[in-house]
Design a protein around this motif. Structure first.
Motif, short mmCIF file in Angstrom:
data_model
loop_
_atom_site.label_atom_id
_atom_site.label_comp_id
_atom_site.label_asym_id
_atom_site.label_seq_id
_atom_site.Cartn_x
_atom_site.Cartn_y
_atom_site.Cartn_z
N LEU A 58 0.81 -1.21 0.00
CA LEU A 58 0.00 0.00 0.00
C LEU A 58 0.85 1.27 0.00
O LEU A 58 0.58 2.21 -0.75
CB LEU A 58 -0.96 0.00 1.20
CG LEU A 58 -1.96 1.14 1.25
CD1 LEU A 58 -2.81 1.17 0.00
CD2 LEU A 58 -2.84 1.01 2.48
N ARG A 59 1.88 1.31 0.79
CA ARG A 59 2.74 2.48 0.87
C ARG A 59 3.43 2.76 -0.46
O ARG A 59 3.47 3.89 -0.94
CB ARG A 59 3.76 2.25 1.99
CG ARG A 59 4.66 3.40 2.27
CD ARG A 59 5.55 3.03 3.45
NE ARG A 59 6.70 3.87 3.52
CZ ARG A 59 6.98 4.65 4.54
NH1 ARG A 59 6.22 4.67 5.59
NH2 ARG A 59 8.06 5.39 4.52
N SER A 60 3.97 1.72 -1.09
CA SER A 60 4.65 1.88 -2.38
C SER A 60 3.67 2.27 -3.48
O SER A 60 4.00 3.09 -4.34
CB SER A 60 5.37 0.60 -2.78
OG SER A 60 6.41 0.33 -1.88
N MET A 61 2.48 1.71 -3.46
CA MET A 61 1.48 2.04 -4.48
C MET A 61 1.04 3.50 -4.35
O MET A 61 0.88 4.20 -5.34
CB MET A 61 0.27 1.11 -4.38
CG MET A 61 -0.79 1.38 -5.42
SD MET A 61 -0.25 1.15 -7.12
CE MET A 61 -0.17 -0.61 -7.20
N LYS A 62 0.87 3.96 -3.12
CA LYS A 62 0.48 5.35 -2.90
C LYS A 62 1.58 6.28 -3.41
O LYS A 62 1.32 7.26 -4.10
CB LYS A 62 0.19 5.60 -1.42
CG LYS A 62 -0.27 7.01 -1.13
CD LYS A 62 -0.66 7.19 0.32
CE LYS A 62 -1.11 8.62 0.59
NZ LYS A 62 -1.56 8.80 1.96
N SER A 63 2.85 5.98 -3.08
CA SER A 63 3.93 6.84 -3.56
C SER A 63 4.11 6.77 -5.07
O SER A 63 4.48 7.77 -5.69
CB SER A 63 5.26 6.55 -2.91
OG SER A 63 5.27 5.53 -2.05
N LEU A 64 3.84 5.62 -5.66
CA LEU A 64 3.92 5.50 -7.11
C LEU A 64 2.89 6.43 -7.76
O LEU A 64 3.21 7.16 -8.71
CB LEU A 64 3.69 4.06 -7.55
CG LEU A 64 3.56 3.81 -9.05
CD1 LEU A 64 4.85 4.17 -9.76
CD2 LEU A 64 3.17 2.37 -9.31
N LEU A 65 1.68 6.40 -7.27
CA LEU A 65 0.65 7.27 -7.85
C LEU A 65 0.96 8.75 -7.61
O LEU A 65 0.69 9.59 -8.46
CB LEU A 65 -0.72 6.91 -7.30
CG LEU A 65 -1.27 5.57 -7.81
CD1 LEU A 65 -2.63 5.28 -7.22
CD2 LEU A 65 -1.35 5.54 -9.31
N ILE A 66 1.55 9.07 -6.47
CA ILE A 66 1.94 10.46 -6.19
C ILE A 66 3.04 10.89 -7.17
O ILE A 66 2.99 11.99 -7.73
CB ILE A 66 2.42 10.60 -4.73
CG1 ILE A 66 1.22 10.49 -3.80
CG2 ILE A 66 3.16 11.91 -4.52
CD1 ILE A 66 1.59 10.33 -2.34
N ALA A 67 4.02 10.03 -7.40
CA ALA A 67 5.12 10.37 -8.31
C ALA A 67 4.61 10.55 -9.74
O ALA A 67 5.03 11.47 -10.45
CB ALA A 67 6.20 9.28 -8.27
N LEU A 68 3.68 9.70 -10.17
CA LEU A 68 3.13 9.84 -11.51
C LEU A 68 2.25 11.08 -11.62
O LEU A 68 2.21 11.74 -12.65
CB LEU A 68 2.36 8.58 -11.90
CG LEU A 68 3.24 7.34 -12.09
CD1 LEU A 68 2.38 6.12 -12.38
CD2 LEU A 68 4.26 7.56 -13.19
N GLN A 69 1.54 11.40 -10.54
CA GLN A 69 0.74 12.62 -10.51
C GLN A 69 1.66 13.83 -10.67
O GLN A 69 1.36 14.76 -11.42
CB GLN A 69 -0.02 12.69 -9.18
CG GLN A 69 -0.85 13.93 -9.00
CD GLN A 69 -1.50 13.98 -7.62
OE1 GLN A 69 -1.19 13.18 -6.73
NE2 GLN A 69 -2.40 14.90 -7.43
N PHE A 70 2.79 13.84 -9.98
CA PHE A 70 3.75 14.95 -10.08
C PHE A 70 4.36 15.00 -11.48
O PHE A 70 4.49 16.07 -12.08
CB PHE A 70 4.85 14.80 -9.04
CG PHE A 70 5.90 15.87 -9.13
CD1 PHE A 70 5.66 17.12 -8.58
CD2 PHE A 70 7.10 15.64 -9.76
CE1 PHE A 70 6.62 18.12 -8.67
CE2 PHE A 70 8.06 16.63 -9.85
CZ PHE A 70 7.82 17.87 -9.30
N HIS A 71 4.72 13.84 -12.02
CA HIS A 71 5.36 13.79 -13.33
C HIS A 71 4.47 14.35 -14.43
O HIS A 71 4.93 15.09 -15.30
CB HIS A 71 5.75 12.34 -13.67
CG HIS A 71 6.38 12.20 -15.02
ND1 HIS A 71 7.71 12.47 -15.24
CD2 HIS A 71 5.87 11.85 -16.22
CE1 HIS A 71 7.99 12.28 -16.52
NE2 HIS A 71 6.89 11.90 -17.13
#
Length: 133
Positions: free
Chosen positions: A107-120
């Motif tokens: 869950l933690r990694s998936m949340k950060s992945l979506l945050i990073a893609l949102q920023f990108h």
């Protein structure tokens, strides 16, 4: 959203952004920590100072994890039920730890992945277009 301070910084590729997300690092510099707790975001990056106020991952990470974990656990439980027909208490002993492992660990990694893609992709709230002319 905060812009990079130096003009010499290049935009990371999607793969670099995804790797930064999976590592739970700042989406801009890839070095600062994204979290202050298990799922609690830090207010800003300790390295580059990116303000994390723009972040809104919503329920997306939880939904992805629920769908993946559900498919894994239900598939395994059906195979075990059809092949061995164990008592219900054994199902609980087998599948509760698997449910916890397949939902909480990624869950933690998936949340950060979506945050990073949102920023990108510079994601922003939707805006209505005034079409009246």
């Amino acid at each position: 959203m905060n812009e990079p301070t130096g003009s010499s910084e290049t935009q990371p590729t999607v793969v670099q952004s995804a790797l930064r997300g999976l590592a739970c690092k700042c989406p801009r510099c890839g070095e600062g920590k994204l979290y202050a707790g298990f799922l609690t975001l830090a207010p800003s990056c300790s390295r580059c100072g990116l303000d994390y106020a723009f972040i809104d991952s919503g329920d997306g990470p939880a939904i992805f994890i629920i769908m993946l974990a559900g498919a894994i656990v239900v598939g395994c439980a059906l195979v075990v039920e059809v092949k061995y027909q164990p008592p219900f208490w054994l199902h609980a002993v087998l599948w509760l730890p698997l449910i916890l492992a397949t939902t909480l660990l990624p869950l933690r990694s998936m949340k950060s992945l979506l945050i990073a893609l949102q920023f990108h992709h510079k994601a922003a709230p939707g805006r209505l277009i005034d079409r009246a002319k």
